[in-house]
Design a protein around this motif. Structure first.
Motif, PDB file in Angstrom:
ATOM      1  N   HIS A 189      37.771  52.553  37.547  1.00 46.52           N
ATOM      2  CA  HIS A 189      37.364  51.665  38.570  1.00 46.52           C
ATOM      3  C   HIS A 189      38.054  52.394  39.976  1.00 46.52           C
ATOM      4  O   HIS A 189      37.292  52.261  41.010  1.00 46.52           O
ATOM      5  CB  HIS A 189      37.843  50.419  38.349  1.00 46.52           C
TER       6      HIS A 189
ATOM      7  N   LEU B  78      38.934  37.128  33.767  1.00 41.59           N
ATOM      8  CA  LEU B  78      37.991  36.972  34.894  1.00 41.59           C
ATOM      9  C   LEU B  78      36.770  36.103  34.860  1.00 41.59           C
ATOM     10  O   LEU B  78      35.838  36.176  35.814  1.00 41.59           O
ATOM     11  CB  LEU B  78      37.944  38.328  35.570  1.00 41.59           C
TER      12      LEU B  78
ATOM     13  N   HIS C 286      36.070  52.828  43.703  1.00 45.29           N
ATOM     14  CA  HIS C 286      36.660  52.880  44.913  1.00 45.29           C
ATOM     15  C   HIS C 286      36.937  54.622  45.138  1.00 45.29           C
ATOM     16  O   HIS C 286      38.093  55.213  44.891  1.00 45.29           O
ATOM     17  CB  HIS C 286      38.368  52.371  44.464  1.00 45.29           C
TER      18      HIS C 286
ATOM     19  N   PHE D  94      42.908  48.435  37.078  1.00 41.98           N
ATOM     20  CA  PHE D  94      41.730  48.594  37.858  1.00 41.98           C
ATOM     21  C   PHE D  94      42.422  49.486  38.947  1.00 41.98           C
ATOM     22  O   PHE D  94      41.269  49.833  39.589  1.00 41.98           O
ATOM     23  CB  PHE D  94      41.403  47.122  38.450  1.00 41.98           C
ATOM     24  N   HIS D  95      43.418  49.299  39.380  1.00 43.79           N
ATOM     25  CA  HIS D  95      43.698  49.760  41.077  1.00 43.79           C
ATOM     26  C   HIS D  95      44.767  50.749  40.883  1.00 43.79           C
ATOM     27  O   HIS D  95      46.065  50.133  40.603  1.00 43.79           O
ATOM     28  CB  HIS D  95      43.727  48.377  42.134  1.00 43.79           C
TER      29      HIS D  95
ATOM     30  N   ILE E 119      42.807  41.029  30.283  1.00 44.61           N
ATOM     31  CA  ILE E 119      42.539  40.382  31.831  1.00 44.61           C
ATOM     32  C   ILE E 119      41.069  40.351  32.160  1.00 44.61           C
ATOM     33  O   ILE E 119      40.697  39.549  32.949  1.00 44.61           O
ATOM     34  CB  ILE E 119      43.268  41.582  32.801  1.00 44.61           C
TER      35      ILE E 119
ATOM     36  N   PHE F  92      32.486  39.321  38.415  1.00 46.14           N
ATOM     37  CA  PHE F  92      32.125  40.385  38.992  1.00 46.14           C
ATOM     38  C   PHE F  92      30.641  40.510  38.945  1.00 46.14           C
ATOM     39  O   PHE F  92      29.870  41.283  39.289  1.00 46.14           O
ATOM     40  CB  PHE F  92      32.494  41.698  37.995  1.00 46.14           C
TER      41      PHE F  92
ATOM     42  N   LEU G 186      47.865  33.618  33.173  1.00 49.07           N
ATOM     43  CA  LEU G 186      47.621  34.770  33.715  1.00 49.07           C
ATOM     44  C   LEU G 186      48.455  35.738  33.103  1.00 49.07           C
ATOM     45  O   LEU G 186      49.313  35.673  32.959  1.00 49.07           O
ATOM     46  CB  LEU G 186      48.041  34.929  35.415  1.00 49.07           C
TER      47      LEU G 186
ATOM     48  N   THR H 126      31.605  45.205  45.389  1.00 48.57           N
ATOM     49  CA  THR H 126      33.053  45.517  45.011  1.00 48.57           C
ATOM     50  C   THR H 126      34.089  45.691  46.355  1.00 48.57           C
ATOM     51  O   THR H 126      34.951  45.373  46.424  1.00 48.57           O
ATOM     52  CB  THR H 126      33.200  46.593  44.261  1.00 48.57           C
TER      53      THR H 126
ATOM     54  N   LEU I 190      36.699  40.744  47.174  1.00 48.11           N
ATOM     55  CA  LEU I 190      37.595  41.596  46.578  1.00 48.11           C
ATOM     56  C   LEU I 190      38.304  42.672  47.641  1.00 48.11           C
ATOM     57  O   LEU I 190      39.036  42.385  48.065  1.00 48.11           O
ATOM     58  CB  LEU I 190      36.337  42.376  45.564  1.00 48.11           C
TER      59      LEU I 190
ATOM     60  N   MET J  43      50.304  40.984  39.268  1.00 49.79           N
ATOM     61  CA  MET J  43      49.922  41.857  40.785  1.00 49.79           C
ATOM     62  C   MET J  43      48.741  42.448  40.341  1.00 49.79           C
ATOM     63  O   MET J  43      48.256  42.955  39.502  1.00 49.79           O
ATOM     64  CB  MET J  43      51.170  42.560  41.227  1.00 49.79           C
ATOM     65  N   ASP J  44      47.820  42.544  41.521  1.00 54.38           N
ATOM     66  CA  ASP J  44      46.700  43.393  41.606  1.00 54.38           C
ATOM     67  C   ASP J  44      46.181  43.331  43.051  1.00 54.38           C
ATOM     68  O   ASP J  44      46.679  42.636  44.017  1.00 54.38           O
ATOM     69  CB  ASP J  44      45.648  42.819  40.671  1.00 54.38           C
TER      70      ASP J  44
ATOM     71  N   TYR K  35      36.326  33.489  46.706  1.00 53.89           N
ATOM     72  CA  TYR K  35      37.180  34.813  46.741  1.00 53.89           C
ATOM     73  C   TYR K  35      36.639  36.078  46.922  1.00 53.89           C
ATOM     74  O   TYR K  35      35.426  36.135  46.443  1.00 53.89           O
ATOM     75  CB  TYR K  35      37.667  34.783  45.146  1.00 53.89           C
TER      76      TYR K  35
HETATM   77  C1  LIG Z   1      40.155  40.483  40.872  1.00 58.27           C
HETATM   78  C2  LIG Z   1      40.689  41.742  39.935  1.00 58.27           C
HETATM   79  C3  LIG Z   1      39.839  43.124  39.989  1.00 58.27           C
HETATM   80  C4  LIG Z   1      39.019  43.312  40.830  1.00 58.27           C
HETATM   81  C5  LIG Z   1      38.292  44.587  40.850  1.00 58.27           C
HETATM   82  O1  LIG Z   1      37.946  45.254  41.841  1.00 58.27           O
HETATM   83  C6  LIG Z   1      41.675  41.854  39.229  1.00 58.27           C
HETATM   84  C7  LIG Z   1      42.695  40.811  39.053  1.00 58.27           C
HETATM   85  C8  LIG Z   1      43.481  40.836  38.232  1.00 58.27           C
HETATM   86  C9  LIG Z   1      44.540  39.664  38.035  1.00 58.27           C
HETATM   87  O2  LIG Z   1      45.714  39.960  37.914  1.00 58.27           O
END
Ligand SMILES: CC(/C=C/C=O)=C\C=C\C=O
Ligand SMILES: CC(=O)/C=C/C=C(C)/C=C/C1=C(C)CCCC1(C)C
Ligand SMILES: [Fe+2]
Length: 521
Positions: free
Chosen positions: A257, A358, A207, A323-324, A354, A86, A372, A159, A513, A405-406, A511
């Motif tokens: 986030h 990263l 977000h 995160f999401h 986690i 990040f 992972l 981001t 985001l 999963m993300d 990579y």
């Molecule tokens: C790459 C990530 C989060 C990004 C935030 O915006 C998370 C990856 C998680 C892996 O499983």
């Protein structure tokens, strides 16, 4: 005391170069990366490039518009190497689709943090894990003042990227000052997006929820632990407070986030991963960076009415790490009254490690090792009948997506409504990072998976076909960093999840985001 470089200088000539021709060192062309790195975790080769890509397969003729993707693509300044994914300076990538043809471009976002680093050849602002050098007590006090005023915080908008209802395109990160207007055609940085209000606030959710009419976000309050829920009407720069949620537990708000919304409500998550004043002030990162793990403070989901700012529920839930959020919707009883909210997220089994996974060193050195941590589609049920407790379960068997999963998307027309499909990065183990694309069917509790051995695909972004009526009628776009130093844009069919086209970049991109879709009018 000056810091020693952590790793040898990379080959990529970067800061300052503005050539439009890719210059690819011979070794890289043969697929040999400096230090054996994967392209996904190697700084972008040059500041900018644009050109037409040769397409293998067929791009649907209806796909007319631009996919923009942002991410931290440059992880070193001079010979100083950043630690965390990040931390990297924002690299904006575009894929412009028109009449079956594809042109691509990438360009660094010209934040103050990036420009200062380029000029001074050192880190000048606080990034996610990096802090500029300080010497002695006075500069510690200066550092503290800079943090409290926000002056030392980064504006490195790495981001995501969004299109506001009025068409303006903004790159974002977690700091409010890191909201940067860009020109989606040239990828030029236009300048800072100035919020024309008195709300202040140094940090916000990375977000926001953006629709044609509004922009909703959360402003965590670290002084009086809580969150302001704010709304900015399309066409304006003025955020207005809808309401405020007080933290139920502890001395600091949880990291936000992202957050979900339904048709009528904003859901404010209060995670056990809390902002931490002590860690914010540290020069050296901790395994949880600016945060701390406080399950004893409790985990909560708060529900606020969007129209009135009234808090209609605040329930305790099992500890979680996400995160999401993927999506949320309202459930109704037989009389048609909203009885609960269902909110889905990419949930990491309440394991905050986690975040440290990263770290770039881990991403670069553990390729092929099964490190992972597991993740699942976590489904919250938040009752609106006055009950004090909500539940969190797996929405489907996590084996269906390799227990990883993300980085998710949905058909945007289903935002805040009952929905069936989610697209995300999943895992084919052994792996140290999500390495597949997965289409998850939340009704049938099944998945379809795409995998290209050794490759790292970025967030699969669903674009619906104009005029479509089925939820999965469209395409899924991802950008893939390949194992041999190649990279390509990938188009999958939304229904079958089969590849329909790919187009090779002249060199692999790192990579990235999050992205957005700009429809040609
Ligand atoms: C790459 C990530 C989060 C990004 C935030 O915006 C998370 C990856 C998680 C892996 O499983
Ligand atoms: C790329 C991504 O997903 C997250 C980036 C987060 C950033 C840049 C966070 C920055 C922060 C600071 C520089 C200090 C204040 C806390 C915090 C918001 C974590
Ligand atoms: Fe994110």
């Amino acid at each position: 005391m000056s810091r020693a470089p952590r790793r040898p200088v990379e080959t990529a000539a970067m800061l300052g170069s503005a050539s439009t021709e890719p210059s690819i060192p011979a070794a890289v062309e043969r697929g040999i990366w400096p230090n054996g790195e994967h392209a996904a975790w190697t700084s972008v080769r040059q500041e900018r490039w644009e050109g037409e890509l040769q397409v293998q397969g067929e791009i649907p003729i209806w796909l007319n518009g631009t996919y923009l993707r942002n991410g931290p693509g440059l992880w070193h300044i001079s010979n100083y190497h950043f630690r965390h994914l990040f931390d990297g300076y924002a690299t904006l990538v575009s894929l412009h689709f028109e009449d079956g043809r594809l042109t691509a471009a990438h360009r660094q976002v010209e934040s103050e943090a990036y420009k200062a680093a380029k000029e001074k050849k050192r880190l000048c602002y606080r990034e996610f894990s990096e802090v500029p050098n300080t010497h002695g007590f006075l500069s510690y006090v200066g550092g503290l003042a800079g943090l409290l005023s926000g002056a030392s915080l980064t504006d490195n908008a790495n981001t995501g990227v969004i299109q506001l209802g009025d068409g303006r395109v903004v790159c974002l990160t977690e700091t409010v000052k890191g909201s940067i207007l860009v020109d989606p055609k040239t990828l030029d940085t236009i300048g800072r997006f100035e919020y024309a209000d008195e709300l202040g606030g140094l940090i916000h959710s990375a977000h926001p929820i953006v629709t044609e009419t509004e922009f909703l976000t959360l402003l965590p309050d670290l002084v009086w632990p809580g969150y302001r829920v704010v709304r900015m009407e399309a066409g304006t720069n003025e955020r207005k407070v809808i309401g405020r949620v007080e933290c139920r537990g502890g001395m600091a708000p949880g990291w936000v986030h992202s957050f979900p919304v339904t048709k009528n409500y904003v859901v404010v998550p209060e995670m056990p991963l809390r902002y931490c004043a002590k860690n914010l002030l540290r020069a050296e990162p901790t395994p949880l960076y600016k945060f701390e793990w406080r399950p004893e403070w409790g985990s909560y989901m708060h529900v606020m009415c969007k129209a009135t700012g009234t808090l209609v529920a605040s329930v305790e839930v099992p500890p979680f790490v996400t995160f999401h959020f993927i999506n949320a919707y309202e459930e109704e009883d037989e009389e048609g009254r909203v009885s609960a909210i269902v909110a889905d997220c990419c949930e990491h089994y309440a394991d905050a490690s986690i975040l440290d996974k990263l770290r770039l060193q881990n991403l670069r050195s553990c390729i092929g090792l099964d490190v992972l941590p597991d993740a699942r589609v976590g489904r919250f049920r938040i009752p609106l009948d006055g009950s004090s407790v909500g539940s969190l379960v797996c929405a489907l068997d996590p084996e269906k997506h390799g227990r990883g999963m993300d980085m998710c998307s949905i058909n945007r027309r289903y935002l805040g409504r009952p929905y069936r499909y989610a697209y995300a990065c999943g895992a084919q183990r052994p792996c140290n990072f999500p390495n597949t694309l997965t289409k998850i069917d939340l009704f049938e509790k099944t998945s379809k998976n795409w995998h290209d051995e050794g490759s790292i695909p970025s967030e699969p972004f669903f674009v619906d076909r104009p005029g479509s009526t089925e939820e999965d009628d469209g395409v899924v776009i991802s950008m893939v960093s390949g194992k041999d130093g190649e990279g390509y844009a990938l188009i999958l069919d939304g229904f079958s999840f089969e590849e329909i086209a790919r187009a090779k970049f002249p060199y692999a991109l790192p990579y990235g985001l999050h992205g957005c879709w700009l429809q040609n009018k």
